[in-house]
Design an enzyme around this catalytic site. Structure first.
Site, short mmCIF file in Angstrom:
data_model
loop_
_atom_site.label_atom_id
_atom_site.label_comp_id
_atom_site.label_asym_id
_atom_site.label_seq_id
_atom_site.Cartn_x
_atom_site.Cartn_y
_atom_site.Cartn_z
N THR A 110 34.70 37.05 34.04
CA THR A 110 36.02 37.05 33.49
C THR A 110 37.18 36.77 34.41
O THR A 110 36.95 36.71 35.75
CB THR A 110 36.45 38.42 33.19
OG1 THR A 110 36.88 39.34 34.49
CG2 THR A 110 35.13 39.42 32.47
N ASP B 44 42.57 40.15 31.14
CA ASP B 44 43.43 40.84 32.12
C ASP B 44 43.22 42.49 32.23
O ASP B 44 43.21 43.03 31.29
CB ASP B 44 44.91 40.79 31.32
CG ASP B 44 45.99 41.38 32.42
OD1 ASP B 44 45.65 42.22 33.32
OD2 ASP B 44 47.22 41.56 31.76
N ASN C 70 35.75 43.20 40.82
CA ASN C 70 36.56 42.42 42.07
C ASN C 70 37.61 42.25 41.80
O ASN C 70 38.45 41.82 42.72
CB ASN C 70 35.52 41.14 42.02
CG ASN C 70 36.16 40.33 42.93
OD1 ASN C 70 36.08 40.37 44.07
ND2 ASN C 70 36.90 39.04 42.50
N SER D 105 35.93 47.40 47.27
CA SER D 105 36.97 48.11 47.72
C SER D 105 37.47 47.39 49.00
O SER D 105 37.61 46.08 48.98
CB SER D 105 36.37 49.29 48.28
OG SER D 105 37.36 50.36 48.83
N TYR E 62 48.58 49.11 49.20
CA TYR E 62 47.27 48.69 48.88
C TYR E 62 46.23 49.51 49.46
O TYR E 62 45.27 49.80 48.67
CB TYR E 62 47.13 47.09 49.62
CG TYR E 62 45.85 46.58 49.52
CD1 TYR E 62 45.35 45.85 48.39
CD2 TYR E 62 44.85 46.64 50.48
CE1 TYR E 62 44.25 45.25 48.28
CE2 TYR E 62 43.60 46.27 50.65
CZ TYR E 62 43.18 45.44 49.44
OH TYR E 62 41.81 45.06 49.37
N LYS F 13 43.04 51.37 47.42
CA LYS F 13 41.56 51.41 47.73
C LYS F 13 41.12 52.66 48.22
O LYS F 13 39.69 53.11 47.91
CB LYS F 13 41.52 50.23 48.89
CG LYS F 13 41.79 48.82 48.37
CD LYS F 13 40.62 48.42 47.16
CE LYS F 13 41.02 46.98 46.89
NZ LYS F 13 40.24 46.66 46.02
N THR G 185 40.16 34.31 52.46
CA THR G 185 40.40 33.60 51.23
C THR G 185 41.72 33.61 51.01
O THR G 185 42.70 33.87 51.94
CB THR G 185 39.60 34.93 50.04
OG1 THR G 185 40.53 36.01 50.37
CG2 THR G 185 38.23 35.11 50.55
#
Length: 272
Positions: free
Chosen positions: A32, A56, A83, A134, A148, A152, A183
């Protein structure tokens, strides 16, 4: 029978890398993304092995429809990898209401909606593996990433509870906790709150710690993820990278020392 993996946030970063690895390993993958055109290359290469689904995760109804679409197409969903998510950089005071709500909506509620959507399927099957992406920042914290961190930590509490609730249905739960990796998470995919000059020193100290050597190579995580999805007895928690475990070990040692020093105060508060 070929197993099916349902993964969110498959358009880039870990999601795209892992989706490619799973397809190369022979899995069916329902991948997705908000923009499914980013998966055209994998569709061209792997054909019917991959089912791109526009999603979404902030939309609960879309999450349920996506899961049902994947289940109907492949006949089952054996593994779910939550993810999808993003990073929000900014001190607590700098963060606006909208920024905070958007962070929690995606990182926590998006994960929750997909988890809820897949549960009836996995309960009926009497097997499944839910993998929640996580972060090491779900175990420890860094300044400038407060909301953030909070998202988590919420994922950690939700998923540890889930593991206890669904074990009787043959469903496993794993929290994957990467340390920093190179990333787009901290660059193109990240959002930044409007900075206040009062926190310039905090930001400067944070940025000084962002040396190249602390960031892992994203592609190097594929072996660990393949081992995880193949495991008959997966762990509740899995760190990715060499920085996470030493960091968490030190932080928890310090916490235990502090808790022990306040033990007498804590016990007296029990009242009997």
């Amino acid at each position: 029978m070929t197993k099916t993996i349902f993964i969110t946030g498959a358009s880039k970063g870990f999601g795209k890398i892992w989706t490619t690895a799973f397809l190369n390993a022979g899995y069916n993958v329902a991948a997705t993304a908000r923009n499914v055109e980013t998966l055209d290359d994998l569709k061209k290469e792997f054909g019917s092995k991959i089912l791109p689904i526009k999603l979404d995760v902030n939309d609960r109804e879309q999450c349920f429809k996506a899961v049902q679409t994947a289940s109907a197409h492949f006949g089952s969903i054996d593994i779910v990898i939550n993810n999808a998510g993003f990073g929000l950089f900014g001190t607590i005071e700098e963060t606006t209401e909208k920024e905070a709500r958007d962070q929690i909506e995606t990182n926590v509620f998006g994960l929750l909606w997909v988890t809820q959507a897949v549960m009836p399927i996995m309960r009926k099957q009497q097997h499944g593996h839910i993998i929640q992406i996580s972060s090491v920042l779900g175990m420890v914290t860094l300044p400038v990433l407060g909301i953030y961190n909070a998202s988590k930590w919420a994922v950690e509490g939700l998923s540890e509870t889930l593991a206890a609730e669904v074990a009787g249905f043959g469903i496993k739960v794993t929290l994957v906790e990467p340390n920093g990796f190179a990333t787009e998470w901290a660059s193109a995919s990240a959002l930044h709150a409007q900075p206040m000059k009062e926190y310039d020193n905090v930001r400067a100290s944070f940025n000084e710690g962002l040396t190249d050597d602390i960031f892992g190579v994203p592609e190097a995580t594929t072996e660990a993820m393949l081992k995880l999805v193949r495991s008959e007895n997966p762990p509740l928690r899995l760190f990715l990278g060499k920085m996470a475990l030493p960091w968490v070990t030190q932080v928890y040692a310090d916490r235990l020392k502090t808790w022990e020093s306040w033990k007498e105060v804590a016990e007296k508060a029990h009242g009997k």
